[in-house]
Design an enzyme around this catalytic site. Structure first.
Site, mmCIF file in Angstrom:
data_model
loop_
_atom_site.group_PDB
_atom_site.id
_atom_site.type_symbol
_atom_site.label_atom_id
_atom_site.label_comp_id
_atom_site.label_asym_id
_atom_site.label_seq_id
_atom_site.Cartn_x
_atom_site.Cartn_y
_atom_site.Cartn_z
ATOM 1 N N LYS A 61 1.296 -1.111 0.052
ATOM 2 C CA LYS A 61 0.194 0.294 0.224
ATOM 3 C C LYS A 61 1.027 1.272 0.023
ATOM 4 O O LYS A 61 2.351 1.293 0.487
ATOM 5 C CB LYS A 61 -0.797 -0.001 1.243
ATOM 6 C CG LYS A 61 -2.241 0.691 1.003
ATOM 7 C CD LYS A 61 -3.312 -0.090 0.213
ATOM 8 C CE LYS A 61 -4.795 0.781 0.082
ATOM 9 N NZ LYS A 61 -5.896 -0.037 -0.768
ATOM 10 N N ASP A 114 -7.272 4.074 -4.701
ATOM 11 C CA ASP A 114 -7.731 4.127 -3.329
ATOM 12 C C ASP A 114 -8.320 4.886 -2.938
ATOM 13 O O ASP A 114 -8.335 6.377 -3.529
ATOM 14 C CB ASP A 114 -6.620 3.451 -1.868
ATOM 15 C CG ASP A 114 -7.146 2.951 -0.772
ATOM 16 O OD1 ASP A 114 -7.572 2.311 -0.729
ATOM 17 O OD2 ASP A 114 -7.542 3.858 -0.018
HETATM 18 N N1 GLU Z 1 -7.294 -0.151 -3.159
HETATM 19 C C1 GLU Z 1 -7.609 -1.243 -2.913
HETATM 20 C C2 GLU Z 1 -7.984 -1.503 -1.936
HETATM 21 O O1 GLU Z 1 -7.897 -1.857 -1.462
HETATM 22 C C3 GLU Z 1 -7.179 -1.634 -5.013
HETATM 23 C C4 GLU Z 1 -6.182 -1.762 -4.758
HETATM 24 C C5 GLU Z 1 -5.738 -2.535 -6.014
HETATM 25 O O2 GLU Z 1 -6.699 -2.724 -7.256
HETATM 26 O O3 GLU Z 1 -4.284 -2.750 -6.448
HETATM 27 O O4 GLU Z 1 -7.976 -3.301 -1.944
#
Ligand code: GLU
Length: 449
Positions: A130, A170
């Site tokens: 992340k 996100d």
């Molecule tokens: N931010 C999204 C999550 O919490 C998607 C992450 C992504 O597609 O890599 O899973």
């Protein structure tokens, strides 16, 4: 959920707190997983001997960097950028970027830690990561957003690659921001590397359904939970917190399946529309005009806007928290249960506090934790990577079918794992154990790395 942990796990947890002082959201996310793992270590002692939990809780790599940028008046601003590459035993690091003033290392680590297990549950080859920044996109011009994204990518690019680390969106990062970041990556590296970012626009390698995927997937997951009780969304009154990407497509799919969403929100207040939320207008306000949800009453004068209101006080059959972490506490959970709510499905990451989770589990209502329920977003990112790798693009219908199948597989895996470990109906244990087992087995196979 038992609040008890074995002495061994409690020691592991205390050590993690000591090594990561002040990162309260990260501690919370770790504790929630550890509370599920006692029986797993009894059944598979090699996971304890090989210190798999201790290794998973320590990110493989953490990157913190300066992001300088200039606003439209020429003033200079300094933000902080993060990328925490948590685990790559199942595939390249994968997970979104969050731009929000509340971002600090503890937020990125809680999200990255959850992402490991979520991604493992999809059954697709993606590791966990992340990133993001404490940059506040609210009120910024398009040019300011572009300059910020370019500056952010000017440092981050060296850590990325389709086989290394693949970010996405996100909170605060959508198609517009991904476009600016992809452009800058391409310019710096002189490579058209489609698979380096997901959530791209449809003109340059994006996947159909990615925009809708987190919300649609969450509703599919709740449908599966309801099906175990011979119920469906048909005729159900629902509330969905938030009004961003996840909330919007959660509402869309609920309406498609015959439910009625009567409330949504943003961080300033709650909109209640007993006739059912007018989603086209919400999309206009949020996606096109980028305004606050309060504007809803401009067209619907009979809808109620409650500034600072609590959405969870509204009686409903199904509640879907789709805003942000810790938005639903123990009291809110008690209120929902008392008002007859039969199912809660988390579109956001860790929206329910530990007290809230306890209330849901003890009440016996259906409760789908975020790392299972909202996995459709990242799963469809993995489908975008597949399309990019084969230089192909799939139809909306085919991609949505794949998403629906992935969500029903995740549901089945969590449901069966919860049964296998003696806590039928407990999707928290099911998700934590099944995700952990996938990652843990892969780590065992690869030796001490
Ligand atoms: N931010 C999204 C999550 O919490 C998607 C992450 C992504 O597609 O890599 O899973």
């Amino acid at each position: 959920m038992s609040t008890q942990m074995s002495e061994r796990l409690e020691n592991v947890y205390q050590e993690i707190i000591k090594r990561n002082p002040g990162e309260v959201e990260f501690h919370q996310a770790v504790r929630e997983v550890l509370e599920s793992l006692g029986p797993v270590l009894v059944k598979y002692p090699e996971l304890a001997e090989q210190k798999i939990i201790e290794r998973i809780a320590e990110p493989e790599r953490q990157i913190i960097f300066r992001v300088p940028w200039q606003d439209d008046k020429g003033e200079i601003h300094i933000n902080r950028g993060f990328r925490v590459e948590f685990n790559s035993s199942l595939g390249p690091y994968k997970g979104g970027l969050r731009f929000h003033p509340s971002v600090y290392l503890g937020i990125i680590k809680f999200l990255g830690f959850e992402q490991i297990f979520k991604n493992a549950l999809t059954g697709l080859p993606i590791g966990g990561a992340k990133g993001g920044s404490d940059f506040d996109p609210k009120g910024k011009s398009d040019n300011e957003i572009m300059r910020f994204c370019q500056s952010f990518m000017t440092e981050l690019y060296r850590h990325l690659g389709e086989y290394t680390d693949v970010p996405a969106g996100d909170i605060g990062v959508g198609g517009r921001e991904i476009g600016y970041m992809f452009g800058q990556y391409k310019r710096i590296t002189n490579r058209y590397e489609s698979g380096v970012l997901t959530g791209k626009g449809l003109h340059y390698g994006g996947s159909l359904v990615r925009t809708e995927a987190t919300g649609y997937g969450a509703v599919y997951f709740v449908s599966e939970m309801l099906r175990t009780k011979k119920q469906s969304f048909g005729g159900k009154t629902c509330i969905v917190s938030g009004s961003g990407n996840v909330a919007i497509y959660t509402i869309e799919k609920i309406h498609e399946l015959g439910g009625k969403v009567i409330a949504c929100s943003d961080s300033n207040g709650v909109i209640i529309d007993k006739k059912g939320i007018d989603l086209d207008f919400v999309k206009q306000i949020k996606e096109v005009e980028r305004r606050r949800i309060k504007a809803y009453t401009e067209k619907h004068s009979d809808a109620i806007y409650q500034p600072g209101g609590k959405i969870w006080d509204i009686p409903c059959d199904v509640a879907m928290p789709c805003a942000t972490q810790n938005e639903l506490n123990g009291k809110d959970a008690e209120k929902l249960v008392k008002n007859g709510c039969v199912a809660v499905g988390e579109g956001a990451n860790m929206p329910t506090t530990p007290e809230g989770i306890r209330v849901f589990l003890e009440s016996g209502i259906l409760y789908g934790p975020g790392k299972a329920t909202n996995a459709g977003g990242v799963a469809t990112s993995a489908l975008e990577m597949q399309q990019n790798a084969s230089r192909d693009s799939w139809t909306f219908e085919y991609t949505e079918k794949r998403l629906a199948k992935i969500m029903s597989n995740i549901h089945e895996l969590c449901f069966e794992t919860a049964e296998e470990f003696g806590t039928p109906g407990n999707y928290v244990n099911g998700a934590n154990i099944a995700g952990f087992m996938n990652v843990g087995q892969a780590m065992l196979s690869m030796g001490l790395i």
